[in-house]
Design a protein around this motif. Structure first.
Motif, PDB file in Angstrom:
ATOM      1  N   ARG A 143      -4.202   7.928   1.329  1.00 10.18           N
ATOM      2  CA  ARG A 143      -3.028   8.181   2.162  1.00 10.18           C
ATOM      3  C   ARG A 143      -3.320   9.103   3.345  1.00 10.18           C
ATOM      4  N   VAL A 144      -4.588   9.188   3.762  1.00 10.92           N
ATOM      5  CA  VAL A 144      -4.955  10.048   4.883  1.00 10.92           C
ATOM      6  C   VAL A 144      -5.155   9.266   6.183  1.00 10.92           C
ATOM      7  N   ARG A 145      -4.957   7.973   6.124  1.00 10.57           N
ATOM      8  CA  ARG A 145      -5.072   7.120   7.315  1.00 10.57           C
ATOM      9  C   ARG A 145      -3.871   6.199   7.325  1.00 10.57           C
ATOM     10  N   ARG A 146      -3.337   5.976   8.513  1.00 15.50           N
ATOM     11  CA  ARG A 146      -2.248   5.010   8.643  1.00 15.50           C
ATOM     12  C   ARG A 146      -2.679   3.936   9.627  1.00 15.50           C
ATOM     13  N   ILE A 147      -2.071   2.798   9.507  1.00 16.35           N
ATOM     14  CA  ILE A 147      -2.397   1.687  10.396  1.00 16.35           C
ATOM     15  C   ILE A 147      -1.176   1.376  11.250  1.00 16.35           C
ATOM     16  N   PRO A 148      -1.383   0.797  12.426  1.00 10.90           N
ATOM     17  CA  PRO A 148      -0.244   0.484  13.292  1.00 10.90           C
ATOM     18  C   PRO A 148       0.769  -0.393  12.559  1.00 10.90           C
ATOM     19  N   GLU A 149       2.025  -0.222  12.897  1.00  9.40           N
ATOM     20  CA  GLU A 149       3.095  -0.990  12.261  1.00  9.40           C
ATOM     21  C   GLU A 149       2.862  -2.488  12.426  1.00  9.40           C
ATOM     22  N   SER A 150       2.792  -2.944  13.665  1.00 12.09           N
ATOM     23  CA  SER A 150       2.537  -4.356  13.924  1.00 12.09           C
ATOM     24  C   SER A 150       2.203  -4.510  15.395  1.00 12.09           C
ATOM     25  N   VAL A 151       0.949  -4.784  15.664  1.00 10.98           N
ATOM     26  CA  VAL A 151       0.525  -4.946  17.051  1.00 10.98           C
ATOM     27  C   VAL A 151      -0.205  -6.271  17.255  1.00 10.98           C
ATOM     28  N   THR A 177      -4.117  10.249  10.029  1.00 13.68           N
ATOM     29  CA  THR A 177      -4.593   9.809  11.343  1.00 13.68           C
ATOM     30  C   THR A 177      -4.370   8.314  11.516  1.00 13.68           C
ATOM     31  N   LEU A 178      -4.179   7.905  12.745  1.00 15.00           N
ATOM     32  CA  LEU A 178      -3.892   6.510  13.055  1.00 15.00           C
ATOM     33  C   LEU A 178      -5.181   5.717  13.250  1.00 15.00           C
ATOM     34  N   HIS A 179      -5.279   4.580  12.583  1.00 15.72           N
ATOM     35  CA  HIS A 179      -6.380   3.650  12.803  1.00 15.72           C
ATOM     36  C   HIS A 179      -6.006   2.777  14.000  1.00 15.72           C
ATOM     37  N   THR A 180      -6.978   2.244  14.711  1.00 18.77           N
ATOM     38  CA  THR A 180      -6.689   1.507  15.943  1.00 18.77           C
ATOM     39  C   THR A 180      -6.226   0.076  15.722  1.00 18.77           C
ATOM     40  N   GLU A 181      -6.497  -0.492  14.552  1.00 20.58           N
ATOM     41  CA  GLU A 181      -6.136  -1.883  14.281  1.00 20.58           C
ATOM     42  C   GLU A 181      -5.355  -1.977  12.981  1.00 20.58           C
ATOM     43  N   THR A 182      -4.610  -3.066  12.849  1.00 18.03           N
ATOM     44  CA  THR A 182      -3.963  -3.339  11.574  1.00 18.03           C
ATOM     45  C   THR A 182      -5.015  -3.857  10.597  1.00 18.03           C
ATOM     46  N   LEU A 202       0.834  -1.203   0.000  1.00 11.70           N
ATOM     47  CA  LEU A 202       0.000   0.000   0.000  1.00 11.70           C
ATOM     48  C   LEU A 202       0.866   1.250   0.000  1.00 11.70           C
ATOM     49  N   PRO A 203       0.346   2.332  -0.562  1.00 13.19           N
ATOM     50  CA  PRO A 203       1.128   3.575  -0.584  1.00 13.19           C
ATOM     51  C   PRO A 203       1.378   4.086   0.834  1.00 13.19           C
ATOM     52  N   ARG A 204       2.519   4.724   1.018  1.00 10.97           N
ATOM     53  CA  ARG A 204       2.858   5.295   2.326  1.00 10.97           C
ATOM     54  C   ARG A 204       1.891   6.426   2.648  1.00 10.97           C
ATOM     55  N   PRO A 205       1.407   6.484   3.884  1.00 10.00           N
ATOM     56  CA  PRO A 205       0.479   7.568   4.248  1.00 10.00           C
ATOM     57  C   PRO A 205       1.213   8.905   4.351  1.00 10.00           C
ATOM     58  N   PHE A 206       0.444   9.976   4.233  1.00  8.95           N
ATOM     59  CA  PHE A 206       0.992  11.309   4.458  1.00  8.95           C
ATOM     60  C   PHE A 206       1.431  11.416   5.915  1.00  8.95           C
ATOM     61  N   ALA A 207       2.342  12.320   6.180  1.00 12.77           N
ATOM     62  CA  ALA A 207       2.870  12.486   7.542  1.00 12.77           C
ATOM     63  C   ALA A 207       1.776  12.829   8.549  1.00 12.77           C
ATOM     64  N   LEU A 214     -19.187  -3.252  10.248  1.00 16.31           N
ATOM     65  CA  LEU A 214     -17.751  -3.475  10.098  1.00 16.31           C
ATOM     66  C   LEU A 214     -17.359  -3.476   8.624  1.00 16.31           C
ATOM     67  N   SER A 215     -18.206  -4.020   7.762  1.00 12.93           N
ATOM     68  CA  SER A 215     -17.867  -4.015   6.331  1.00 12.93           C
ATOM     69  C   SER A 215     -17.850  -2.585   5.785  1.00 12.93           C
ATOM     70  N   LEU A 216     -18.741  -1.737   6.262  1.00 11.58           N
ATOM     71  CA  LEU A 216     -18.711  -0.323   5.864  1.00 11.58           C
ATOM     72  C   LEU A 216     -17.465   0.369   6.417  1.00 11.58           C
ATOM     73  N   ALA A 217     -17.083   0.034   7.629  1.00  8.84           N
ATOM     74  CA  ALA A 217     -15.867   0.608   8.215  1.00  8.84           C
ATOM     75  C   ALA A 217     -14.638   0.169   7.419  1.00  8.84           C
ATOM     76  N   TYR A 218     -14.623  -1.096   6.960  1.00  9.70           N
ATOM     77  CA  TYR A 218     -13.528  -1.569   6.107  1.00  9.70           C
ATOM     78  C   TYR A 218     -13.480  -0.758   4.814  1.00  9.70           C
ATOM     79  N   ALA A 219     -14.643  -0.504   4.206  1.00 12.79           N
ATOM     80  CA  ALA A 219     -14.687   0.277   2.963  1.00 12.79           C
ATOM     81  C   ALA A 219     -14.132   1.681   3.194  1.00 12.79           C
ATOM     82  N   ASP A 220     -14.503   2.291   4.312  1.00 17.56           N
ATOM     83  CA  ASP A 220     -13.975   3.616   4.637  1.00 17.56           C
ATOM     84  C   ASP A 220     -12.460   3.567   4.849  1.00 17.56           C
ATOM     85  N   LEU A 221     -12.001   2.559   5.584  1.00 12.21           N
ATOM     86  CA  LEU A 221     -10.564   2.411   5.838  1.00 12.21           C
ATOM     87  C   LEU A 221      -9.818   2.201   4.529  1.00 12.21           C
TER      88      LEU A 221
END
Length: 168
Positions: free
Chosen positions: A148-156, A91-96, A83-88, A134-141
């Motif tokens: 590139r406006v949302r980032r996900i945790p590196e590895s949790v 915002t951080l998503h809570t889950e990978t 996936l493309p790198r997010p912008f600096a 949850l499927s709608l939340a996945y579509a938004d994510l």
């Protein structure tokens, strides 16, 4: 196991950097993979593991959960690579993404199970609503990750043995 998740090139050798739609992902969780995509294969495998959990003996659960964690980690590695790198300022998503796909697979199995059981209408409605939300939340994510406006945790992703019996 899923060599599909680690093989991230299409037939033409181009990188697959887009995520499948929520509908394709839900279809994969229900056992129908419409196109070759590593996330769809992983979703199918995760749903199969959740189905196995429903009928497994207590002693079989750790092995099933370890297989789930391996798939979640494979999804997360694919995501980081493709996936493309997010912008600096993203915002951080809570889950990978792997965690989200695992929950979608679980909720999909739960929802289909209510159709064949003697569950109350209220429970059936709650279960299907939870899956739809949850499927709608996945579509938004998915959209936000592509933009590139949302980032996900590196590895949790926790290791299953570390979560049994409390903190170690």
């Amino acid at each position: 196991m899923s060599t599909e998740v680690t093989n991230s090139k299409s037939r033409r050798g181009q990188r697959m950097s887009s995520l499948p739609s929520k509908d394709l992902l839900l279809d994969a969780c229900a056992g129908s993979i419409a196109e070759a995509h590593p996330l769809l294969q992983a979703a199918y495998e995760l749903a199969s593991l959740h189905e196995a959990r429903c009928v497994a003996e207590l002693g079989e659960l750790p092995e099933i959960d370890c297989a789930r964690v391996r798939l979640i980690r494979e999804i997360d590695r694919w995501t980081a690579r493709e996936l493309p790198r997010p912008f600096a300022a993203a915002t951080l998503h809570t889950e990978t993404l792997g965690m989200v796909v695992d929950r979608l697979a679980q909720f999909s199995v739960d929802a289909r199970t209510t159709l064949s059981g003697a569950d109350t209408e209220c429970l059936r409605h709650h279960t299907w609503t939870r899956l739809a939300e949850l499927s709608l939340a996945y579509a938004d994510l998915s959209h936000d990750l592509a933009a590139r406006v949302r980032r996900i945790p590196e590895s949790v992703t926790p290791h299953p043995e570390a979560t049994e019996g409390g903190p170690r």
